[in-house]
Scaffold this motif. Sequence first.
Motif, PDB file in Angstrom:
ATOM      1  N   GLY A 222       0.825  -1.205   0.000  1.00  0.00           N
ATOM      2  CA  GLY A 222       0.000   0.000   0.000  1.00  0.00           C
ATOM      3  C   GLY A 222       0.859   1.254   0.000  1.00  0.00           C
ATOM      4  N   VAL A 223       0.528   2.175   0.901  1.00  0.00           N
ATOM      5  CA  VAL A 223       1.267   3.434   0.979  1.00  0.00           C
ATOM      6  C   VAL A 223       2.725   3.200   1.381  1.00  0.00           C
ATOM      7  N   HIS A 224       3.007   2.078   1.997  1.00  0.00           N
ATOM      8  CA  HIS A 224       4.361   1.773   2.472  1.00  0.00           C
ATOM      9  C   HIS A 224       5.290   1.300   1.349  1.00  0.00           C
ATOM     10  N   TYR A 225       4.693   0.917   0.210  1.00  0.00           N
ATOM     11  CA  TYR A 225       5.522   0.585  -0.957  1.00  0.00           C
ATOM     12  C   TYR A 225       6.366   1.787  -1.373  1.00  0.00           C
ATOM     13  N   ALA A 226       5.786   2.989  -1.311  1.00  0.00           N
ATOM     14  CA  ALA A 226       6.548   4.196  -1.655  1.00  0.00           C
ATOM     15  C   ALA A 226       7.751   4.358  -0.739  1.00  0.00           C
ATOM     16  N   ILE A 227       7.601   3.987   0.528  1.00  0.00           N
ATOM     17  CA  ILE A 227       8.697   4.118   1.489  1.00  0.00           C
ATOM     18  C   ILE A 227       9.729   3.020   1.268  1.00  0.00           C
ATOM     19  N   ALA A 228       9.294   1.842   0.837  1.00  0.00           N
ATOM     20  CA  ALA A 228      10.253   0.797   0.460  1.00  0.00           C
ATOM     21  C   ALA A 228      11.126   1.285  -0.693  1.00  0.00           C
ATOM     22  N   ARG A 229      10.521   1.940  -1.664  1.00  0.00           N
ATOM     23  CA  ARG A 229      11.295   2.479  -2.788  1.00  0.00           C
ATOM     24  C   ARG A 229      12.270   3.559  -2.310  1.00  0.00           C
TER      25      ARG A 229
END
Length: 364
Positions: A222-229
């Motif tokens: 979810g929104v945490h995929y952006a933070i993984a990137r």
Amino acid sequence: MRREIYEQPQAIAKTIDIHLKDDIIFPGELHPVETALLTFEKLIIAASGSSRHAGLAGEIMIEDLSGVGVDVEYASEYCYRSTHTSVDPIVMVITQSGETADTIAAQREALTRGVKTIAISNVPNTTIVREAGAALISGAGPELSIPATKSFTTQLTILYLMALFLARKRGRMTSEVTRTYLQRLLRLPEAIEKNLCPWDELAQKFGDLHFKAEKFLYLGRGVHYAIAREGALKLKEISYAHAEGLPVGELKHGPNALVDEKLPVVVIATCDHSDPDSVLRYRRTLEVLKEVRSRKGPLVTVATEGDTEVAKIAGNVFYVPNAPELLLPIVEVIPLQLFAYHVAVNKGYDVDHPRNLVKAVVVE
């Protein structure tokens, strides 16, 4: 870089202070595009690098809270794509320097298409800010280290405020509910301040364990995929190890072949227990953690304070304060910044001036 990581509580607090007056979000700042804000059908975000990762998180914040459709483009690709088919959009550009060449080009292309633009920038009085229909400036102040840290979290803060602004504007949220969301945002800087030293100590410990690795996987849902990137980009920029950020569910669609005892897997496994969707994502992420462990993959995880399950699977855990699902990205990225910092320092690299990189990309 480390000093600017530690400046993030003050930078976030200042950003909120700039754009929130007596519970009014962006008082007067969006007046030049007010008519378009009442009629637009889609928001298109054009950005590059860390700013694009902020945009990816902002996409979910804005869509979930306001119901506005959002597309996120690479700024360098925007000019070559027809993204306005059958819609009346607003184009938002996000930039740290305000002078990013491909982002300037994207904004100018939008203007030639007759589209209203909004710029989010960390620096006032720059080309993008001057040419935008309206501009929202962060409270980050000058950022001297090339890797984006406080500029990134203040961009996330503005995007969260934008999500609340549009939700209120479009009648999706009452003023009382909006105030509740804002109160949670206002408490974040103090919570971050309290956790910086413990995160730093853990990041040094985990960095000591994993600095010899030459490749990493970062996973988030979810929104945490952006933070993984973003976590993966920070590590790439300053440690020169290859790192890739992926949605958690994509691990089984190819990347699982890479998992072995030499590949650290960094997983964002936070959870807002008041949000059923967040709980579902968290439960499925736990299953992936178990699968990585079964393949002997070293795990570094980010979990929420009070979590008792992640530590049973993964030994290396950063704990972040409890926060609503869409606010968690602002806090969970900071331990990942510190982890990248300590991996790079252990390798002996200059984290403030990574090779081949400049602070403002002024040539396409």
